[in-house]
Design an enzyme around this catalytic site. Sequence first.
Site, mmCIF file in Angstrom:
data_model
loop_
_atom_site.group_PDB
_atom_site.id
_atom_site.type_symbol
_atom_site.label_atom_id
_atom_site.label_comp_id
_atom_site.label_asym_id
_atom_site.label_seq_id
_atom_site.Cartn_x
_atom_site.Cartn_y
_atom_site.Cartn_z
ATOM 1 C CG ASN B 47 -1.925 -1.156 0.984
ATOM 2 O OD1 ASN B 47 -2.527 -1.881 0.476
ATOM 3 N ND2 ASN B 47 -2.585 -0.785 2.077
ATOM 4 N NE ARG B 376 -7.240 -2.314 -10.221
ATOM 5 C CZ ARG B 376 -5.774 -1.640 -10.248
ATOM 6 N NH1 ARG B 376 -5.110 -2.144 -10.450
ATOM 7 N NH2 ARG B 376 -5.794 -0.691 -9.819
ATOM 8 N NE ARG B 406 -2.420 5.664 -10.281
ATOM 9 C CZ ARG B 406 -3.325 5.766 -10.089
ATOM 10 N NH1 ARG B 406 -3.754 5.532 -8.612
ATOM 11 N NH2 ARG B 406 -3.717 7.112 -10.480
ATOM 12 C CG HIS B 436 -13.606 1.847 -11.925
ATOM 13 N ND1 HIS B 436 -14.153 2.240 -10.333
ATOM 14 C CD2 HIS B 436 -12.529 1.404 -11.364
ATOM 15 C CE1 HIS B 436 -13.550 1.645 -9.504
ATOM 16 N NE2 HIS B 436 -12.683 0.957 -9.823
ATOM 17 C CE1 TYR B 469 -8.620 -6.880 -3.737
ATOM 18 C CE2 TYR B 469 -9.389 -5.970 -4.904
ATOM 19 C CZ TYR B 469 -8.442 -6.210 -4.588
ATOM 20 O OH TYR B 469 -7.287 -5.948 -4.828
ATOM 21 N NE ARG B 565 -10.796 -1.014 1.846
ATOM 22 C CZ ARG B 565 -10.254 -0.479 0.994
ATOM 23 N NH1 ARG B 565 -9.098 0.071 0.586
ATOM 24 N NH2 ARG B 565 -11.004 -1.054 -0.762
ATOM 25 C CG HIS B 591 -13.600 -4.106 -3.980
ATOM 26 N ND1 HIS B 591 -14.112 -4.511 -4.866
ATOM 27 C CD2 HIS B 591 -12.465 -2.451 -3.662
ATOM 28 C CE1 HIS B 591 -13.225 -3.418 -6.263
ATOM 29 N NE2 HIS B 591 -12.502 -2.907 -5.191
#
Lengths: 511, 703
Positions: B47, B376, B406, B436, B469, B565, B591
Amino acid sequence: MSKKPQTALAIIDIGAHSARMEIVQFSQDGEIQVLDNLSQPIFLGTDVFRNGKISASNMRHCTRVIRDFGTVMKEYGVEQYRAVATSAVREAINRDIFLNKIRTDTGINLTVLDPSEELKLLYLSVKKLLEKNINLKVHNAVLFSIGTGSTHFASIEKGNLKNIQFLKFGTLRLIDELSTEITPQKIKDVIDPFVSTMVDDVARMSPAKKSDLLILVGATVRSLVDIEQGKKSEKNIAVLSREKFYALFQKIAASSIDDLVKTYGISDPIACGLTPCCNLIDNLLKNISAESIIVPSINTRDILIKAELQRLSNTPDPFEKEIISSVEFIGEKYRYNPEHARTVADLALLLFDKMMDIHNLGQRERLMLEIATLLRDIGKFINSRQHHKHSFYIINNSAIPGFTDEERNIVATVARYHRKAAPSTSHIEYMSLSSENKVLVCKLASLLRLAGSLERTHTGKVAIKKLFHDEESLTIQLNGSTDLTKEQWLIKTQCGLFTDTFGLKIILNGQ
Amino acid sequence: MELLDKKYYINRELSWLSFNARVLEEAADPTVPLLDRLKFISIFSSNLDEFFMVRVAAINQQMVAASNSRDPSGLTPAQQLAFIRKRAGALVKQQYSILTHDILVSLEKQSIFLLNRSHFTPEDTREIRSHFLQQIYPVLTPMAIDQSHPFPLVSNCSIELAILLKKPSSEKLVHALVEVPKVLPRFIELTNGSHGKGRYFALLEDIILTNLDQLFPQCEILSAFPFRITRDMDFTLNEDGVADLLVHLEKTLLTRKRREPIRLEITAGIKHDLKQWLVEMLELPPESLYTVQGPLDLTAFFELIRKLNTPALVEEEWAPADSLLIDDTVSVFESISKAKNIPLFHPFQSFDPVVRFLEEASEDPNVLAIKQTLYRVSGDSPVVHALQRAAENGKQVTVIVELKARFDEERNITWARQLEESGAHVIYGIAGLKIHCKALLIIRRSEGTIQRYLHLSTGNYNDKTAKVYTDISYFTDNPSICADISTLFNVMTGYSEFHEWEKIAAAPFNLREKFIALIEREARLSTPHRPGHIIAKMNSLVDPYIIAHLHHAALKGVKIDLLVRGICCLRPGYDTRTITVTSIVDRFLEHSRIFYFANGGNPEYFLSSADWMPRNLDRRIELLFPVEDQYTRKLIDELFRLQLKDKVKGRTLDKNGKYLHAKTKKTLSSRSQELTWKLFDTIAKDTQKTKKLFTIFDRKTKP
């Protein structure tokens, strides 16, 4: 619905300022379910209304848009579709090149929707939509379909379609024709006199002044209603009173385009078109005694869907009555003799029906014969001398609802050959026909001439008792007439075309 | 709406650092199994790496561009950087302390040892040399640095060795660099048995350091130490006029190595002059230097956890439960047609039905088209395979690929090309907008009628992350939602312009307006007798305007329960007492984005791909869709209830920006993820309880 299409159906509509596609399917009970709805801005209006033709770059853009539509059609497994182009493409000099490019590059067969067909479809939809709420039979209504590039007009008297006209007016057309840099004030200055002259012309030619019902359709009009109601209208028919309209007009005239877009959440083209549209309505209201505006919720795609459904289900055209009604209006306009025209037409249709095995023609051709017979003499309005040529010209320049330009030309040519010289290689109007249509004109003109010869005396007493033929001749037995000298002579001089066309001599018998 | 006073906002970077501190709390928690604690150490580092690459880099750029600008909480870029340095430094110090004094010590009690160079026995050295010569030496590229060999480009986030040596022929000192290859394992297990029982591991960089004489024969090694630099990766593509985004992105990736360095990490206790030389060579300001008390790059501990493979030291697996709405004996299409709406709560319920749905679609002759967004995906993804198969079977396959997810770009390019080759129509996003939203639309024809099936989700189409997740998947054949999503796809593919949607909202078109309208409506309908209620669950709450609207709603008495979160820039407790902020950090990464509005007694539930962040609302294609069936609503109610009273893994934010942990012996049984897992397990097994839920389902969804 007797028969529903097996696959989803796509309707593509290429207007002056937008390309749209709707994909629908039909439930077992005939309910229409919209599966997908696409729209893309296109810029044909500026091209065509200012320069007369579609530019290469806009051709490419349209091709891309239509190819994308084609991709979505494949995703739904669409096999049946109707792709039409309206105002801008219709008027473009290079429309055939455009249509060909679309066809070769995308595989989609785009056709130009004739305004008269568009009007016919529109009229039928409006009538159906209104019938539950408004009885058209007790009104004199005028119907305007206001598009961005063109406007269609129809007068409906006591439920009968009368005058129809196609106007080169559109909510964005003036902006296209003039310049995009023109100020709103200038547009207002130009629009007002233009619209008032146009409405004046229409009013003079039709009984619009007596009208008590103003029916308007089109996206811009619908958004006017939405703005007035403060939300998207969900009703099939919206009503806007005179007072409400003028209050709205003032509000719109005082707002900038940007304000309109922001305040009402409408698109730019619609916002730009609001003022010209209001201007037209203002002029209409000055000429019409209607207290309110009726806005049925109908668009080109809806009516095309219904037309496709009708075509696929193979039911008879419900429109013939309306066509004849508006043809009679043309006749009246040019002071024809309605009784005589009707008598000859009935006789022509009788001959047509009795000779089916000789001419092998269908319903549509029968209708052409009827119209040509009804209108054959209207050229006399200009001059009795050469009146068949004047009839040709007038018919070809009148609007017949539901008839394509090609069909109308056939009708005009048949009327042109109702007397005097038979078709000849020296006649341009005849030579410009396709060979198939040449034969059709000869067949219909032969029948028309025969009917005319039999009813030449304008007595209306001709009655055919019996009609039969062998390989060489057609024998007509008439009732109640002994002296047939005149008819015999007429047939001899006028009906050579019949013999040339069908290879049959005409034998006329009295009792 | 105007922004609020700065006192109502918390700085986003500091809030993020608080989030990472909560991750670290998990690593420090002795009640968490040992290797799970090590995993949190790794996550903390991973992170923080991303935070430096993206956020610190962005603030650095801001310093240059607009040094006087202030964030909503009133801080300038320089102030933010100073805070970050202080807080990040302290957290890293704490992290290493936990690792070395606690976790590694505890591991030794379990006979697992991470050997230091000084602990190598002669047997170790022999084993290490042999391993070095066979496995490592061939991959290494030592580089001497002098006038003719300038300082080379050092890769982002990889460990390098800086070496000072003396050549035998001359007295001259030479500097050299060796990159510790990323392709090699970081932890090498020693098996010579010289230490006795247990498992012994050496670090790759230590092995290389022990064998430098092999790399620089006859040289005298004066000093050598490992270091690691982090670069600015916050690149934005200049897409204007870029014809081929794919080629452009490939080129951009090549230039990544050359990005500005942001952080230099070195191990403590390094000789000053070599360190000084390095700092000068990298042209770094001294505040970018971070000294750590232990090995570099702790993200690699994931590898050790995998190698140890010791079930006793990790929490037991929570096996995903089946959904009763999905019948294994028929196709997923049939299950959807029967149930109409099927939620899947991952990872408590398996992701497999989603893969099965796609696989069945790819082979089903009635399927005409498949449209999907991919953001992703995992390497060797079954999702991509199914799409390929479908394209090969002649279906119209449209995939909207977000290349710019990313750090995943390289992977994305590879499978995007594969998809194209199999005949799928691959669209590489919309210039300027990151795609997204997660949507999968299948068009199928049966008996002459077109049917559409949808799968929407709060998470990515990634079978791997779906195991760790928490996300909600939602199958539906609702015609209105299907029509809306069809339109959204037409907008994303560029086939149509946006007009309107009946059920959904999407960014950047109308999502912000929709959220604001929902919050405003809640405020409008709120009365003292029946106060409004909003429950919103997301990863991050940053958008200052949404925060302002929430604050105004709270002033009208609306109760607002936020489950955030990560970053939360809303500072609760000023003027109002009705806003609560809870953050849950547990074994699964929270998530899902879920939104509940009481709406005066006619509640509305939504799921979304979007956080309340400016980038989600303005610069991405994001989706919000309603949940209208009572079954899913009931489950969401239950999830909210469990999460809002989680005192084990939940922390609540106070007025001072501190997260309070109210874990006591009494509240030990309130761990929401565990209770959620048990809930789904019960539903799958206990027909009595399921029946109760299904009664609701039957009664309320019938037309």
